[in-house]
Design a protein around this motif. Structure first.
Motif, PDB file in Angstrom:
ATOM      1  N   TYR A  92      57.135 -14.445 -13.014  1.00 29.43           N
ATOM      2  CA  TYR A  92      57.385 -12.242 -13.026  1.00 29.43           C
ATOM      3  C   TYR A  92      58.719 -12.904 -14.354  1.00 29.43           C
ATOM      4  CZ  TYR A  92      59.035  -7.858 -12.844  1.00 29.43           C
ATOM      5  OH  TYR A  92      58.696  -6.032 -12.245  1.00 29.43           O
ATOM      6  N   HIS A 152      55.187  -3.073 -18.814  1.00 22.37           N
ATOM      7  CA  HIS A 152      54.627  -3.771 -18.017  1.00 22.37           C
ATOM      8  C   HIS A 152      53.369  -3.975 -18.129  1.00 22.37           C
ATOM      9  CE1 HIS A 152      57.897  -1.585 -15.426  1.00 22.37           C
ATOM     10  NE2 HIS A 152      58.381  -2.654 -14.990  1.00 22.37           N
ATOM     11  N   LYS A 177      63.622  -9.475 -22.581  1.00 22.43           N
ATOM     12  CA  LYS A 177      64.669  -7.909 -23.458  1.00 22.43           C
ATOM     13  C   LYS A 177      65.215  -8.292 -25.079  1.00 22.43           C
ATOM     14  CE  LYS A 177      68.654  -4.718 -22.737  1.00 22.43           C
ATOM     15  NZ  LYS A 177      69.229  -4.554 -21.740  1.00 22.43           N
ATOM     16  N   ASP A 202      54.340  -9.496 -16.764  1.00 25.62           N
ATOM     17  CA  ASP A 202      56.074  -9.473 -18.364  1.00 25.62           C
ATOM     18  C   ASP A 202      56.463  -8.092 -18.239  1.00 25.62           C
ATOM     19  OD1 ASP A 202      56.223 -12.104 -18.572  1.00 25.62           O
ATOM     20  OD2 ASP A 202      55.058 -11.845 -20.988  1.00 25.62           O
ATOM     21  N   LYS A 203      57.816  -7.894 -18.345  1.00 25.39           N
ATOM     22  CA  LYS A 203      58.546  -6.201 -18.006  1.00 25.39           C
ATOM     23  C   LYS A 203      58.814  -6.740 -19.540  1.00 25.39           C
ATOM     24  CE  LYS A 203      61.962  -3.515 -16.416  1.00 25.39           C
ATOM     25  NZ  LYS A 203      63.544  -2.829 -15.458  1.00 25.39           N
ATOM     26  N   GLU A 211      59.130   0.440 -23.314  1.00 29.46           N
ATOM     27  CA  GLU A 211      59.393  -0.260 -22.121  1.00 29.46           C
ATOM     28  C   GLU A 211      58.621  -0.279 -21.179  1.00 29.46           C
ATOM     29  OE1 GLU A 211      61.414  -0.126 -17.630  1.00 29.46           O
ATOM     30  OE2 GLU A 211      62.912   0.269 -19.552  1.00 29.46           O
ATOM     31  N   ILE A 230      61.596  -5.173 -22.719  1.00 28.79           N
ATOM     32  CA  ILE A 230      62.346  -4.143 -23.197  1.00 28.79           C
ATOM     33  C   ILE A 230      63.013  -4.169 -24.195  1.00 28.79           C
ATOM     34  CG2 ILE A 230      64.466  -3.161 -22.747  1.00 28.79           C
ATOM     35  CD1 ILE A 230      64.170  -4.752 -19.828  1.00 28.79           C
ATOM     36  N   GLU A 245      60.920 -10.861 -16.873  1.00 31.39           N
ATOM     37  CA  GLU A 245      61.927  -9.753 -17.740  1.00 31.39           C
ATOM     38  C   GLU A 245      62.192 -10.015 -19.023  1.00 31.39           C
ATOM     39  OE1 GLU A 245      64.516  -6.632 -16.215  1.00 31.39           O
ATOM     40  OE2 GLU A 245      65.536  -8.312 -17.201  1.00 31.39           O
TER      41      GLU A 245
END
Length: 294
Positions: free
Chosen positions: A80, A25, A84, A15-16, A23, A18, A82
């Motif tokens: 993977y 990882h 936000k 996971d990223k 922010e 934001i 992301e």
């Protein structure tokens, strides 16, 4: 080995995250957040079944070091994500940068439990055949979120759950948030949405409504669970998974709907105020509930 009370099945992700404040990882996914939520509770009746790529197996080592019983199914890649967030933690946009192999009837053939919780992340994680097979062995709980995520390029697009009418009779416990319930049922009113889901065959409907709390419906009675305001909103990633961990943990120990829902809501409050997964004990949760009641 004794049959576990609860078995959570799902991919651990990369996971990223934001947010307006940071922010980072980190590992993620229902499998990870669910297991971490039970780390400092009595997890002797819990087993995790997960799948991830070879380069990420250190995350499984971490969970085993926490005392969690983990069965690892190898995958060619890990998921993977992301995630936000804006200032409103209920507002999230996602991208999927890689996908893992789906779970199958074959690779879950030796897995047993009284309650199976399927942590769906993407629509093809668990087929209808997998749900039917697990339902023949125990109670199936599903977080519907993944069935409503279609990946187009790297973007996550909201779609309906194509096989919902066929699947619901095999799903005993279903969780959805306010956006997901509307996609699945066409209803923005949680009471009408819950009745529709129960009418399709689901026995326990859990609708999480952000700061409005949550609603539980057993096909006959509605149970309104207030949200407990957080002192600070830091990170909402994994909040739904934390709710399900708390709810199933208490239900598996004989708690009624209100007790289980209140416990789950308190866990979410503690989790929201900190980055990453829930960290706390059963005593921490009960203390917050008692303080709020006063």
């Amino acid at each position: 080995m004794n049959t576990p009370e609860i078995c959570c099945i799902g991919h651990i992700t990369l996971d990223k995250v934001i947010t307006p404040r940071f922010e980072a990882h980190m590992p993620g996914g229902t499998a990870y957040y669910f297991a971490k939520a039970l780390r400092d509770m009595d997890h002797s009746g819990f087993r995790l079944v997960t799948s991830l790529g070879e380069t990420e197996t250190h995350t499984v080592d971490e969970l085993r070091a926490d005392g969690i019983d983990v069965k690892l199914i190898p995958s060619r890649r890990s998921v993977y994500f992301e995630n936000k967030y804006g200032e409103d933690m209920n507002d999230r946009t996602q991208r999927v940068l890689a996908k893992a192999d789906p779970f199958t009837v074959e690779n879950l053939s030796g897995v047993n439990a009284r309650i199976f919780h399927l942590g769906t992340l993407l629509a093809d994680d668990f087929s209808l055949d997998v749900i039917k097979d697990l339902a023949s062995r125990g109670i199936v709980a599903v977080d519907v979120q993944g069935y409503l995520r279609k990946v187009e390029g790297e973007q996550v697009v909201a779609v309906d759950y194509d096989e919902k009418l066929e699947a619901m009779p095999y799903i005993s416990i279903l969780k959805a948030n306010e956006k997901e319930m509307e996609v699945v049922t066409g209803e923005s009113d949680p009471y009408r949405a819950a009745r529709i889901l129960a009418g399709w065959g689901c026995k326990e409907v859990l609708l999480t409504l952000g700061d409005k709390g949550s609603l539980i419906y057993d096909g006959t009675t509605f149970y309104e669970i207030p949200a407990i305001p957080a002192t600070e909103l830091v990170d909402a990633t994994g909040c739904g998974d934390t709710y399900m961990a708390g709810y199933l943990y208490k239900r598996s120990r004989g708690a009624d709907f209100v007790e289980a829902g209140t416990f789950a809501a308190a866990m979410c409050t503690i989790k929201l105020a900190r980055k990453g997964p829930f960290t706390g004990t059963e005593e921490d949760v009960e203390r917050l509930i008692a303080t709020t009641a006063r």
